[in-house]
Design a protein around this motif. Structure first.
Motif, short mmCIF file in Angstrom:
data_model
loop_
_atom_site.label_atom_id
_atom_site.label_comp_id
_atom_site.label_asym_id
_atom_site.label_seq_id
_atom_site.Cartn_x
_atom_site.Cartn_y
_atom_site.Cartn_z
N GLU A 188 0.83 -1.22 0.00
CA GLU A 188 0.00 0.00 0.00
C GLU A 188 0.87 1.27 0.00
O GLU A 188 0.54 2.24 -0.68
CB GLU A 188 -0.97 -0.02 1.19
CG GLU A 188 -2.12 -0.98 0.89
CD GLU A 188 -3.07 -1.22 2.06
OE1 GLU A 188 -4.15 -1.75 1.83
OE2 GLU A 188 -2.71 -0.89 3.21
N LYS A 189 1.97 1.22 0.74
CA LYS A 189 2.87 2.37 0.72
C LYS A 189 3.44 2.56 -0.70
O LYS A 189 3.52 3.67 -1.21
CB LYS A 189 4.00 2.16 1.73
CG LYS A 189 5.02 3.26 1.74
CD LYS A 189 6.11 3.03 2.76
CE LYS A 189 7.21 4.08 2.60
NZ LYS A 189 8.29 3.89 3.56
N VAL B 226 1.51 -5.40 -11.18
CA VAL B 226 1.14 -5.32 -9.75
C VAL B 226 -0.26 -4.73 -9.57
O VAL B 226 -1.00 -5.12 -8.66
CB VAL B 226 2.18 -4.59 -8.85
CG1 VAL B 226 3.50 -5.34 -8.80
CG2 VAL B 226 2.37 -3.16 -9.19
N GLU B 227 -0.63 -3.80 -10.45
CA GLU B 227 -2.01 -3.28 -10.39
C GLU B 227 -3.00 -4.42 -10.66
O GLU B 227 -4.05 -4.52 -10.01
CB GLU B 227 -2.20 -2.16 -11.42
CG GLU B 227 -1.52 -0.86 -11.05
CD GLU B 227 -1.49 0.16 -12.20
OE1 GLU B 227 -1.21 1.33 -11.93
OE2 GLU B 227 -1.72 -0.23 -13.37
N PHE B 228 -2.64 -5.28 -11.62
CA PHE B 228 -3.50 -6.42 -11.95
C PHE B 228 -3.65 -7.33 -10.73
O PHE B 228 -4.75 -7.76 -10.38
CB PHE B 228 -2.93 -7.17 -13.15
CG PHE B 228 -3.59 -8.48 -13.43
CD1 PHE B 228 -4.88 -8.53 -13.96
CD2 PHE B 228 -2.95 -9.67 -13.16
CE1 PHE B 228 -5.52 -9.75 -14.20
CE2 PHE B 228 -3.57 -10.90 -13.39
CZ PHE B 228 -4.85 -10.93 -13.91
N TRP B 229 -2.53 -7.63 -10.08
CA TRP B 229 -2.60 -8.50 -8.89
C TRP B 229 -3.46 -7.84 -7.80
O TRP B 229 -4.27 -8.50 -7.16
CB TRP B 229 -1.20 -8.75 -8.33
CG TRP B 229 -0.36 -9.68 -9.15
CD1 TRP B 229 -0.76 -10.44 -10.22
CD2 TRP B 229 1.03 -9.97 -8.96
NE1 TRP B 229 0.30 -11.16 -10.71
CE2 TRP B 229 1.40 -10.90 -9.96
CE3 TRP B 229 2.00 -9.52 -8.06
CZ2 TRP B 229 2.72 -11.39 -10.07
CZ3 TRP B 229 3.29 -10.01 -8.17
CH2 TRP B 229 3.65 -10.94 -9.16
N ALA B 230 -3.24 -6.54 -7.58
CA ALA B 230 -3.97 -5.86 -6.50
C ALA B 230 -5.47 -5.80 -6.82
O ALA B 230 -6.31 -6.18 -5.99
CB ALA B 230 -3.42 -4.45 -6.28
N ALA B 231 -5.80 -5.34 -8.03
CA ALA B 231 -7.21 -5.09 -8.37
C ALA B 231 -7.95 -6.39 -8.70
O ALA B 231 -9.04 -6.64 -8.16
CB ALA B 231 -7.30 -4.11 -9.53
N MET C 143 -6.54 -9.57 -5.75
CA MET C 143 -6.77 -9.33 -4.32
C MET C 143 -8.00 -8.46 -4.07
O MET C 143 -8.34 -8.18 -2.91
CB MET C 143 -5.54 -8.64 -3.68
CG MET C 143 -4.23 -9.39 -3.87
SD MET C 143 -4.28 -11.08 -3.28
CE MET C 143 -4.15 -10.84 -1.51
N LYS C 144 -8.65 -8.03 -5.16
CA LYS C 144 -9.87 -7.19 -5.06
C LYS C 144 -9.64 -5.95 -4.20
O LYS C 144 -10.51 -5.53 -3.42
CB LYS C 144 -11.06 -7.99 -4.48
CG LYS C 144 -11.32 -9.31 -5.19
CD LYS C 144 -11.84 -9.10 -6.59
CE LYS C 144 -12.05 -10.39 -7.37
NZ LYS C 144 -11.80 -10.28 -8.80
N MET C 145 -8.44 -5.38 -4.31
CA MET C 145 -8.13 -4.16 -3.56
C MET C 145 -8.57 -2.94 -4.38
O MET C 145 -8.61 -3.01 -5.61
CB MET C 145 -6.61 -4.07 -3.32
CG MET C 145 -6.09 -5.07 -2.30
SD MET C 145 -4.28 -5.17 -2.28
CE MET C 145 -3.84 -3.55 -1.69
N THR C 146 -8.86 -1.85 -3.69
CA THR C 146 -9.17 -0.61 -4.39
C THR C 146 -7.85 0.12 -4.63
O THR C 146 -7.13 0.44 -3.68
CB THR C 146 -10.12 0.27 -3.54
OG1 THR C 146 -11.30 -0.50 -3.30
CG2 THR C 146 -10.48 1.55 -4.26
N CYS D 70 -3.46 5.38 -9.85
CA CYS D 70 -3.12 4.01 -10.24
C CYS D 70 -4.33 3.35 -10.90
O CYS D 70 -4.20 2.62 -11.89
CB CYS D 70 -2.66 3.18 -9.04
SG CYS D 70 -1.04 3.63 -8.41
N ALA D 71 -5.53 3.61 -10.36
CA ALA D 71 -6.75 3.04 -10.95
C ALA D 71 -6.92 3.53 -12.39
O ALA D 71 -7.24 2.74 -13.30
CB ALA D 71 -7.97 3.41 -10.11
#
Ligand SMILES: N[C@@H](CCC(=O)N[C@@H](CS)C(=O)NCC(=O)O)C(=O)O
Length: 206
Positions: free
Chosen positions: A136-137, A166-171, A174-177, A182-183
């Motif tokens: 997140e940082k 990494v955006e793909f992994w997060a969004a 991991m379903k992160m906002t 970045c979005a």
């Protein structure tokens, strides 16, 4: 050239760069579920048992995302995958290294493979939480870097291919906002024709 990849792994970013370049290349899928990265033929090629692994036309093998990406950019200088000026190039390399070495290797690695950081299962939740903090940082810093820009170095570069995975992994995984910039960057990347083709080819298209 032949790219050894696992669908949706960090090799996704190199796959995007190959598609952006548009020169002929082959792909070879490594099935992680079958542990094919440890199969003798692949270990002979890359003793690290990791993707991305790129086999060049002369048979030589290149590993490590930043090295492969930089080599591709320099070999295809007309595609502008690295800024031509020293300051712009350094900024793109700085961001790519931060994404791979910190967001991926320090953040996501803790979240996906806590056992590599703590042998005792009771510690795994704490390891995952620390990984999420690091991630997140990192995303917040990348968000700041993207402020007022479409791409990290202004124009599309190797750094965007790294940030994209990494955006793909997060969004997606991991379903992160994602933070705002970045979005927007993630959506911009998904709309690039080369990225769309890669998502289809890797079976990741929504
Ligand atoms: N530092 C390496 C990281 C490569 C890496 O960790 N690849 C992962 C997929 S994202 C992998 O191959 N994992 C297989 C395994 O560890 O068994 C790079 O920059 O290429």
């Amino acid at each position: 050239m032949k790219l050894y990849y696992m669908p949706g792994a960090c090799s996704l970013g190199i796959h995007v760069l190959l598609e952006e370049i548009g020169a002929p290349y082959e792909v070879h899928k490594i099935d992680g579920a079958k542990q094919e990265q440890y199969a003798p033929d692949f270990v002979k090629l890359n003793p690290k048992s990791k993707v991305p692994t790129l086999q060049k036309d002369d048979g030589a093998v290149l590993t490590e995302f930043p090295a492969i990406a930089t080599w591709l950019a320099r070999k295809n200088a007309d595609k502008g995958l690295l800024p031509a000026d020293a300051d712009g190039e350094a900024n793109a390399l700085e961001a790519m290294d931060y994404v791979v070495a910190t967001l991926h290797m320090q953040g996501f690695s803790r979240m996906f493979r806590p056992g590599n950081f703590a042998p005792t299962e009771a510690d795994h939740d704490a390891v995952k939480a620390r990984g999420k903090e690091i991630l997140e940082k990192g995303l917040a810093l990348m968000d700041k870097t993207l402020e007022g820009k479409e791409y990290i170095a202004g124009k599309f570069s190797v750094a965007d291919a790294a940030l994209f995975y990494v955006e793909f992994w997060a969004a997606a995984r991991m379903k992160m906002t994602l933070p705002k910039n970045c979005a927007a960057h993630y959506e911009r990347m998904k709309n690039r024709p080369a990225v769309k083709r890669v998502m289809e080819k890797e079976g990741l298209a929504a």
